[in-house]
Design a protein around this motif. Structure first.
Motif, PDB file in Angstrom:
ATOM      1  N   GLY A   1       0.784  -1.229   0.000  1.00 38.69           N
ATOM      2  CA  GLY A   1       0.000   0.000   0.000  1.00 38.69           C
ATOM      3  C   GLY A   1       0.818   1.281   0.000  1.00 38.69           C
ATOM      4  N   ARG A   2       2.124   1.175   0.247  1.00 40.70           N
ATOM      5  CA  ARG A   2       2.937   2.392   0.277  1.00 40.70           C
ATOM      6  C   ARG A   2       3.214   2.919  -1.130  1.00 40.70           C
ATOM      7  NH1 ARG A   2       8.224   1.125   3.210  1.00 40.70           N
ATOM      8  NH2 ARG A   2       8.467   3.399   3.115  1.00 40.70           N
ATOM      9  N   LEU A   3       3.413   2.004  -2.086  1.00 41.19           N
ATOM     10  CA  LEU A   3       3.679   2.424  -3.462  1.00 41.19           C
ATOM     11  C   LEU A   3       2.386   2.882  -4.128  1.00 41.19           C
ATOM     12  CD1 LEU A   3       5.828   2.565  -5.765  1.00 41.19           C
ATOM     13  CD2 LEU A   3       4.992   0.312  -6.471  1.00 41.19           C
ATOM     14  N   LYS A   4       2.418   4.089  -4.699  1.00 46.82           N
ATOM     15  CA  LYS A   4       1.243   4.660  -5.352  1.00 46.82           C
ATOM     16  C   LYS A   4       1.502   4.801  -6.853  1.00 46.82           C
ATOM     17  CE  LYS A   4      -0.508   5.326  -1.240  1.00 46.82           C
ATOM     18  NZ  LYS A   4      -1.575   4.449  -0.717  1.00 46.82           N
ATOM     19  N   LEU A   5       0.415   4.907  -7.600  1.00 48.96           N
ATOM     20  CA  LEU A   5       0.532   5.084  -9.041  1.00 48.96           C
ATOM     21  C   LEU A   5       1.301   6.350  -9.382  1.00 48.96           C
ATOM     22  CD1 LEU A   5      -0.186   4.108 -11.875  1.00 48.96           C
ATOM     23  CD2 LEU A   5      -2.377   5.315 -11.664  1.00 48.96           C
ATOM     24  N   ARG A   6       1.143   7.395  -8.559  1.00 44.27           N
ATOM     25  CA  ARG A   6       1.835   8.655  -8.831  1.00 44.27           C
ATOM     26  C   ARG A   6       3.350   8.478  -8.788  1.00 44.27           C
ATOM     27  NH1 ARG A   6       0.033   9.508  -3.453  1.00 44.27           N
ATOM     28  NH2 ARG A   6       1.774   9.775  -1.969  1.00 44.27           N
ATOM     29  N   HIS A   7       3.830   7.540  -7.955  1.00 43.68           N
ATOM     30  CA  HIS A   7       5.273   7.295  -7.905  1.00 43.68           C
ATOM     31  C   HIS A   7       5.785   6.812  -9.263  1.00 43.68           C
ATOM     32  CE1 HIS A   7       4.535   6.660  -3.379  1.00 43.68           C
ATOM     33  NE2 HIS A   7       5.214   7.783  -3.511  1.00 43.68           N
ATOM     34  N   LEU A   8       5.045   5.912  -9.895  1.00 42.63           N
ATOM     35  CA  LEU A   8       5.448   5.393 -11.203  1.00 42.63           C
ATOM     36  C   LEU A   8       5.416   6.499 -12.254  1.00 42.63           C
ATOM     37  CD1 LEU A   8       3.526   1.984 -11.286  1.00 42.63           C
ATOM     38  CD2 LEU A   8       5.743   2.520 -10.263  1.00 42.63           C
ATOM     39  N   ILE A   9       4.358   7.298 -12.236  1.00 46.63           N
ATOM     40  CA  ILE A   9       4.221   8.374 -13.220  1.00 46.63           C
ATOM     41  C   ILE A   9       5.347   9.383 -13.077  1.00 46.63           C
ATOM     42  CG2 ILE A   9       2.757  10.296 -13.945  1.00 46.63           C
ATOM     43  CD1 ILE A   9       0.340   8.587 -13.098  1.00 46.63           C
ATOM     44  N   VAL A  10       5.659   9.750 -11.850  1.00 43.77           N
ATOM     45  CA  VAL A  10       6.692  10.758 -11.610  1.00 43.77           C
ATOM     46  C   VAL A  10       8.069  10.251 -12.006  1.00 43.77           C
ATOM     47  CG1 VAL A  10       7.967  11.934  -9.770  1.00 43.77           C
ATOM     48  CG2 VAL A  10       5.476  12.101  -9.869  1.00 43.77           C
ATOM     49  N   VAL A  11       8.412   9.021 -11.632  1.00 46.83           N
ATOM     50  CA  VAL A  11       9.758   8.523 -11.912  1.00 46.83           C
ATOM     51  C   VAL A  11       9.971   8.356 -13.418  1.00 46.83           C
ATOM     52  CG1 VAL A  11       9.319   6.026 -11.785  1.00 46.83           C
ATOM     53  CG2 VAL A  11      11.513   6.941 -11.056  1.00 46.83           C
ATOM     54  N   VAL A  12       8.948   7.930 -14.150  1.00 48.43           N
ATOM     55  CA  VAL A  12       9.066   7.811 -15.610  1.00 48.43           C
ATOM     56  C   VAL A  12       9.192   9.197 -16.247  1.00 48.43           C
ATOM     57  CG1 VAL A  12       7.842   7.139 -17.715  1.00 48.43           C
ATOM     58  CG2 VAL A  12       7.911   5.588 -15.760  1.00 48.43           C
ATOM     59  N   ALA A  13       8.427  10.159 -15.749  1.00 49.05           N
ATOM     60  CA  ALA A  13       8.509  11.523 -16.285  1.00 49.05           C
ATOM     61  C   ALA A  13       9.890  12.119 -16.061  1.00 49.05           C
ATOM     62  CB  ALA A  13       7.436  12.402 -15.650  1.00 49.05           C
TER      63      ALA A  13
ATOM     64  N   ALA B   1       3.840  21.281  -9.131  1.00 45.18           N
ATOM     65  CA  ALA B   1       4.893  22.100  -8.530  1.00 45.18           C
ATOM     66  C   ALA B   1       6.150  21.250  -8.363  1.00 45.18           C
ATOM     67  CB  ALA B   1       4.440  22.645  -7.180  1.00 45.18           C
ATOM     68  N   GLN B   2       7.303  21.875  -8.544  1.00 44.58           N
ATOM     69  CA  GLN B   2       8.560  21.143  -8.429  1.00 44.58           C
ATOM     70  C   GLN B   2       8.725  20.475  -7.065  1.00 44.58           C
ATOM     71  OE1 GLN B   2      12.102  23.372  -9.394  1.00 44.58           O
ATOM     72  NE2 GLN B   2      13.443  21.889  -8.387  1.00 44.58           N
ATOM     73  N   PRO B   3       8.393  21.157  -5.941  1.00 45.53           N
ATOM     74  CA  PRO B   3       8.522  20.476  -4.641  1.00 45.53           C
ATOM     75  C   PRO B   3       7.693  19.200  -4.540  1.00 45.53           C
ATOM     76  CG  PRO B   3       8.307  22.838  -4.332  1.00 45.53           C
ATOM     77  CD  PRO B   3       8.032  22.575  -5.778  1.00 45.53           C
ATOM     78  N   ALA B   4       6.530  19.203  -5.175  1.00 48.13           N
ATOM     79  CA  ALA B   4       5.682  18.009  -5.128  1.00 48.13           C
ATOM     80  C   ALA B   4       6.337  16.844  -5.861  1.00 48.13           C
ATOM     81  CB  ALA B   4       4.309  18.307  -5.738  1.00 48.13           C
ATOM     82  N   VAL B   5       6.983  17.122  -7.003  1.00 44.87           N
ATOM     83  CA  VAL B   5       7.672  16.071  -7.756  1.00 44.87           C
ATOM     84  C   VAL B   5       8.875  15.565  -6.967  1.00 44.87           C
ATOM     85  CG1 VAL B   5       8.968  15.571  -9.868  1.00 44.87           C
ATOM     86  CG2 VAL B   5       6.859  16.923  -9.980  1.00 44.87           C
ATOM     87  N   THR B   6       9.637  16.496  -6.391  1.00 41.82           N
ATOM     88  CA  THR B   6      10.796  16.111  -5.578  1.00 41.82           C
ATOM     89  C   THR B   6      10.367  15.257  -4.391  1.00 41.82           C
ATOM     90  OG1 THR B   6      11.967  18.134  -6.210  1.00 41.82           O
ATOM     91  CG2 THR B   6      12.744  16.975  -4.256  1.00 41.82           C
TER      92      THR B   6
END
Length: 350
Positions: free
Chosen positions: A24-36, A53-58
């Motif tokens: 449950g810790r891994l979210k779909l947003r993690h995959l999207i962000v790392v690929v981007a 926002a850049q802080p959100a991606v970081t």
């Protein structure tokens, strides 16, 4: 001992615990962000691409690195690049996102009453007759199917197939070299021919051989391809070096245009050569250079309904391709394929 007993059910003494990405810790947003980040080359550009926002991606990247307990990217003078761990994780992240896209497309297509989309990677062999005619048959029978075709070398296409970006590859069956996630379906075999324009100055010479062609420009496959290696072996068997005046090209349209409009000589599959009335084979055999043409598909991932339909039509069309020698030219007999027959439709959808 109590601590050891607690972990004993899932961990042998001295081993590191496996990373559980399903807790449950891994979210779909993690995959999207790392690929981007990997595709854009920097956190800033990834944030702009995702409209975040850049802080959100970081923050999202740091969360993922804590979950995996490894560093995924390193900063360089031109942005960031994946680490060894990052490359490994990205391979799975891209495949997971591709599968989710395919799931969404499939549900949408089913809800709309369509049969979906099939994405095909094509190589030189099969791109002239087999694939276009199979696509035409498919579209006549199922006009709601969308077909997306992309051309590249096999090494690039196979990476896209493994990542889930392609459904199948049509062309020469290149050895998979241990890629266990793929399987190949052989459809037919054809010889390779040396071709030139019909009024090429070399035509009509008696006893024409490879040596007589060295003074002319050539169009050759790329150096890393299996066909190029076979051509080099054919020259080597006659103690000849490759021609000095060479263009390396994989685009069939470019190859045919160059051969039609210049004195260039090319190595083409006989079906490709026969498809162009301005070209004709030269009376110089390429002994032993034949290619098995077929389809490369994922071994474990099931084909979509649209991909299964196209594969059926590819099988039908391949069964009609029968090379018949006729002097210096090849003609090809073709049985008419009835895509309206009930038996054909039954095979396609089974």
């Amino acid at each position: 001992m109590s601590d050891v007993s607690t972990f004993g059910s899932y961990l042998r003494f001295g081993e590191e615990p496996e990373i559980d990405l399903l807790n449950g810790r891994l979210k779909l947003r993690h995959l999207i962000v790392v690929v981007a980040i990997a595709e854009q080359g920097s956190v800033v550009r990834a944030a702009q691409h995702l409209r975040l926002a850049q802080p959100a991606v970081t923050r999202c990247l740091r969360e993922l690195e804590r979950i995996l307990d490894v560093e995924l990217f390193v900063r360089g003078p031109r942005g960031v690049s994946p680490t060894f761990y990052g490359e490994a994780f990205l391979e799975h992240a891209r495949a997971a996102l591709a599968e989710l896209r395919r799931a969404g497309e499939r549900i949408t297509d089913l809800a709309d009453g369509r049969l979906g989309t099939v994405r095909v990677g094509t190589l030189l062999a099969g791109s002239s007759r087999l694939l276009p005619r199979a696509i035409a048959d498919l579209k006549r029978a199922y006009p709601g199917v969308t077909v997306v075709v992309s051309e590249a070398t096999f090494d690039k296409q196979v990476l896209r197939l493994l990542a889930g970006e392609l459904d199948l590859i049509v062309g020469r069956l290149t050895p998979l070299d241990g890629l266990g996630g793929l399987r190949q379906i052989r459809l037919y075999s054809e010889a390779m021919r040396l071709v030139a324009r019909r009024d090429h100055p070399v035509r009509g010479r008696a006893g024409l051989g490879l040596k007589d062609l060295l003074d002319y420009p050539w169009v050759l496959p790329l150096a890393q391809t299996a066909l190029r290696q076979e051509v080099e072996q054919a020259f080597g068997a006659e103690d000849l070096d490759l021609p000095a005046d060479v263009v390396e090209c994989t685009s069939i349209l470019t190859v045919r245009a160059l051969v039609r409009e210049t004195d260039m000589i090319a190595v083409l599959p006989e079906l490709v050569a026969a498809a162009d009335g301005d070209l004709a084979p030269l009376a110089v055999p390429l002994e032993g250079i034949r290619r098995a043409v077929g389809v490369t598909v994922p071994r474990e991932r099931s084909l979509t309904p649209a991909a299964r339909l196209l594969l059926g039509f590819l099988r039908e069309r391949a069964s009609t391709l029968e090379p018949v020698a006729d002097g210096d030219q090849n003609r090809f007999s073709r049985a008419r394929v009835s895509v309206e027959s009930a038996s054909a439709r039954s095979r396609m959808t089974s």
